[in-house]
Design an enzyme around this catalytic site. Structure first.
Site, PDB file in Angstrom:
ATOM      1  N   CYS A  54       0.839  -1.207   0.000  1.00  0.00           N
ATOM      2  CA  CYS A  54       0.000   0.000   0.000  1.00  0.00           C
ATOM      3  C   CYS A  54       0.873   1.256   0.000  1.00  0.00           C
ATOM      4  O   CYS A  54       1.552   1.537   0.990  1.00  0.00           O
ATOM      5  CB  CYS A  54      -0.906  -0.040   1.235  1.00  0.00           C
ATOM      6  SG  CYS A  54      -1.745   1.504   1.587  1.00  0.00           S
ATOM      7  N   CYS A  57       0.404   3.741   2.818  1.00  0.00           N
ATOM      8  CA  CYS A  57       0.964   3.193   4.065  1.00  0.00           C
ATOM      9  C   CYS A  57       2.444   3.506   4.156  1.00  0.00           C
ATOM     10  O   CYS A  57       2.959   3.853   5.223  1.00  0.00           O
ATOM     11  CB  CYS A  57       0.762   1.680   4.134  1.00  0.00           C
ATOM     12  SG  CYS A  57      -0.959   1.156   4.175  1.00  0.00           S
TER      13      CYS A  57
END
Length: 142
Positions: A54, A57
């Site tokens: 991600c 993230c």
């Protein structure tokens, strides 16, 4: 607000950046241990549910590590939703990153996305007691 649907200060592990004060959680037992430690020490927990694939993230992870150094009165945990999929599912993670704010093992608040300022703003609200104060006022009304 950046997020991905459905994953220590100079350490990159599995593509995730960890700070010296961020504990990576590998299993439910370790989670329980950290929650118990927080209760014993009277500290709040900020749990970052994220994933290595991600991008948002990865963007917020170094900032999360910085916050862990700046706010030592909190316990910062990092959970990779792919490594702990069953555990993460029990928290109903719909997108990553998702941050939970816990006290005495109970969820007080949640933030989804990788907005640095929103994360720190929410943390500061807990530091200043404004969120807890609002919760206690709410309890008094019922």
């Amino acid at each position: 607000m950046g997020n991905c649907m459905e994953k220590k200060a100079a350490v990159i592990d599995d593509g995730i950046f960890y700070g010296a004060n961020v504990d990576k959680i590998f299993n439910k037992e370790q989670w329980d241990e950290k929650i118990s430690e927080a209760k014993k020490d009277g500290k709040m927990v900020i749990a970052n549910f994220s994933s290595a694939w991600c991008d948002p993230c990865q963007v917020i992870a170094p900032f999360f590590a910085e916050l862990s150094a700046k706010y030592p009165s909190f316990i910062f945990l990092a959970i990779d939703v792919d490594q702990l999929s069953e555990f993460s599912a029990s928290w109903d993670i719909q997108a990553t990153p998702t941050f939970f704010f816990l006290e005495d093992g109970q969820k007080l608040d949640k933030l989804v996305g990788s907005e640095n300022m929103e994360l720190e703003k929410k943390l500061i609200e807990f530091v200043n007691g404004s969120i807890n104060h609002e919760r206690s006022l709410e309890s008094d009304l019922h």
